[in-house]
Design a protein around this motif. Structure first.
Motif, PDB file in Angstrom:
ATOM      1  N   LYS A   1       0.851  -1.191   0.000  1.00  0.00           N
ATOM      2  CA  LYS A   1       0.000   0.000   0.000  1.00  0.00           C
ATOM      3  C   LYS A   1       0.880   1.231   0.000  1.00  0.00           C
ATOM      4  O   LYS A   1       1.882   1.301   0.697  1.00  0.00           O
ATOM      5  CB  LYS A   1      -0.899   0.023   1.234  1.00  0.00           C
ATOM      6  N   PHE A   2       0.511   2.209  -0.781  1.00  0.00           N
ATOM      7  CA  PHE A   2       1.226   3.477  -0.871  1.00  0.00           C
ATOM      8  C   PHE A   2       0.320   4.566  -0.317  1.00  0.00           C
ATOM      9  O   PHE A   2      -0.755   4.807  -0.854  1.00  0.00           O
ATOM     10  CB  PHE A   2       1.601   3.778  -2.324  1.00  0.00           C
ATOM     11  N   LEU A   3       0.755   5.182   0.758  1.00  0.00           N
ATOM     12  CA  LEU A   3      -0.041   6.218   1.404  1.00  0.00           C
ATOM     13  C   LEU A   3       0.720   7.533   1.417  1.00  0.00           C
ATOM     14  O   LEU A   3       1.929   7.557   1.649  1.00  0.00           O
ATOM     15  CB  LEU A   3      -0.370   5.827   2.845  1.00  0.00           C
ATOM     16  N   THR A   4       0.009   8.597   1.176  1.00  0.00           N
ATOM     17  CA  THR A   4       0.590   9.937   1.208  1.00  0.00           C
ATOM     18  C   THR A   4      -0.126  10.729   2.287  1.00  0.00           C
ATOM     19  O   THR A   4      -1.353  10.841   2.261  1.00  0.00           O
ATOM     20  CB  THR A   4       0.423  10.621  -0.161  1.00  0.00           C
ATOM     21  N   LEU A   5       0.625  11.249   3.236  1.00  0.00           N
ATOM     22  CA  LEU A   5       0.044  12.033   4.324  1.00  0.00           C
ATOM     23  C   LEU A   5       0.289  13.522   4.092  1.00  0.00           C
ATOM     24  O   LEU A   5       1.349  13.920   3.644  1.00  0.00           O
ATOM     25  CB  LEU A   5       0.671  11.632   5.657  1.00  0.00           C
ATOM     26  N   THR A   6      -0.728  14.313   4.397  1.00  0.00           N
ATOM     27  CA  THR A   6      -0.620  15.760   4.270  1.00  0.00           C
ATOM     28  C   THR A   6      -1.515  16.421   5.306  1.00  0.00           C
ATOM     29  O   THR A   6      -2.479  15.804   5.777  1.00  0.00           O
ATOM     30  CB  THR A   6      -1.009  16.232   2.860  1.00  0.00           C
ATOM     31  N   LYS A   7      -1.201  17.647   5.648  1.00  0.00           N
ATOM     32  CA  LYS A   7      -2.055  18.421   6.552  1.00  0.00           C
ATOM     33  C   LYS A   7      -2.993  19.332   5.763  1.00  0.00           C
ATOM     34  O   LYS A   7      -3.786  20.061   6.348  1.00  0.00           O
ATOM     35  CB  LYS A   7      -1.186  19.241   7.506  1.00  0.00           C
ATOM     36  N   GLU A   8      -2.909  19.277   4.445  1.00  0.00           N
ATOM     37  CA  GLU A   8      -3.746  20.128   3.603  1.00  0.00           C
ATOM     38  C   GLU A   8      -5.181  19.596   3.584  1.00  0.00           C
ATOM     39  O   GLU A   8      -5.416  18.414   3.787  1.00  0.00           O
ATOM     40  CB  GLU A   8      -3.160  20.193   2.196  1.00  0.00           C
ATOM     41  N   SER A   9      -6.128  20.477   3.325  1.00  0.00           N
ATOM     42  CA  SER A   9      -7.542  20.092   3.344  1.00  0.00           C
ATOM     43  C   SER A   9      -7.859  19.121   2.215  1.00  0.00           C
ATOM     44  O   SER A   9      -7.214  19.128   1.165  1.00  0.00           O
ATOM     45  CB  SER A   9      -8.429  21.331   3.220  1.00  0.00           C
ATOM     46  N   SER A  10      -8.885  18.302   2.444  1.00  0.00           N
ATOM     47  CA  SER A  10      -9.270  17.325   1.420  1.00  0.00           C
ATOM     48  C   SER A  10      -9.741  18.018   0.146  1.00  0.00           C
ATOM     49  O   SER A  10      -9.467  17.544  -0.954  1.00  0.00           O
ATOM     50  CB  SER A  10     -10.338  16.369   1.945  1.00  0.00           C
ATOM     51  N   SER A  11     -10.402  19.161   0.248  1.00  0.00           N
ATOM     52  CA  SER A  11     -10.852  19.861  -0.963  1.00  0.00           C
ATOM     53  C   SER A  11      -9.648  20.361  -1.759  1.00  0.00           C
ATOM     54  O   SER A  11      -9.633  20.287  -2.987  1.00  0.00           O
ATOM     55  CB  SER A  11     -11.795  21.011  -0.615  1.00  0.00           C
ATOM     56  N   TYR A  12      -8.629  20.848  -1.068  1.00  0.00           N
ATOM     57  CA  TYR A  12      -7.424  21.307  -1.761  1.00  0.00           C
ATOM     58  C   TYR A  12      -6.690  20.132  -2.397  1.00  0.00           C
ATOM     59  O   TYR A  12      -6.270  20.201  -3.546  1.00  0.00           O
ATOM     60  CB  TYR A  12      -6.493  22.048  -0.804  1.00  0.00           C
TER      61      TYR A  12
END
Length: 76
Positions: free
Chosen positions: A51-62
């Motif tokens: 599984k390849f996961l990318t984590l971010t603190k940016e909003s889901s809409s962005y």
């Protein structure tokens, strides 16, 4: 944490599954460059258990807008 579809995700649900994890920010030039190779790997191992996961603190809409402009082979 939630994914771009606002579904709650827990890392323990992936226990026993090989996982590649990266942290991402759309304002980080090296992050954006890294995505090219990261997507290539994700496509190569698409039919495997990894599984390849990318984590971010940016909003889901962005993030959804970013994905529409820059197709991704990973899960946010």
């Amino acid at each position: 944490a939630s994914d771009v579809y606002k579904r709650q995700r827990q890392l323990y649900n992936f226990r026993g599954t090989p996982m590649i994890l990266t942290f991402f920010s759309s304002t980080c030039d090296s992050c954006r460059l890294e995505l090219v190779n990261y997507n290539r790997l994700a496509k190569k191992y698409k039919d495997k258990d990894a599984k390849f996961l990318t984590l971010t603190k940016e909003s889901s809409s962005y993030v959804n807008g970013f994905i529409q402009r820059n197709p991704m082979a990973t899960t946010f």
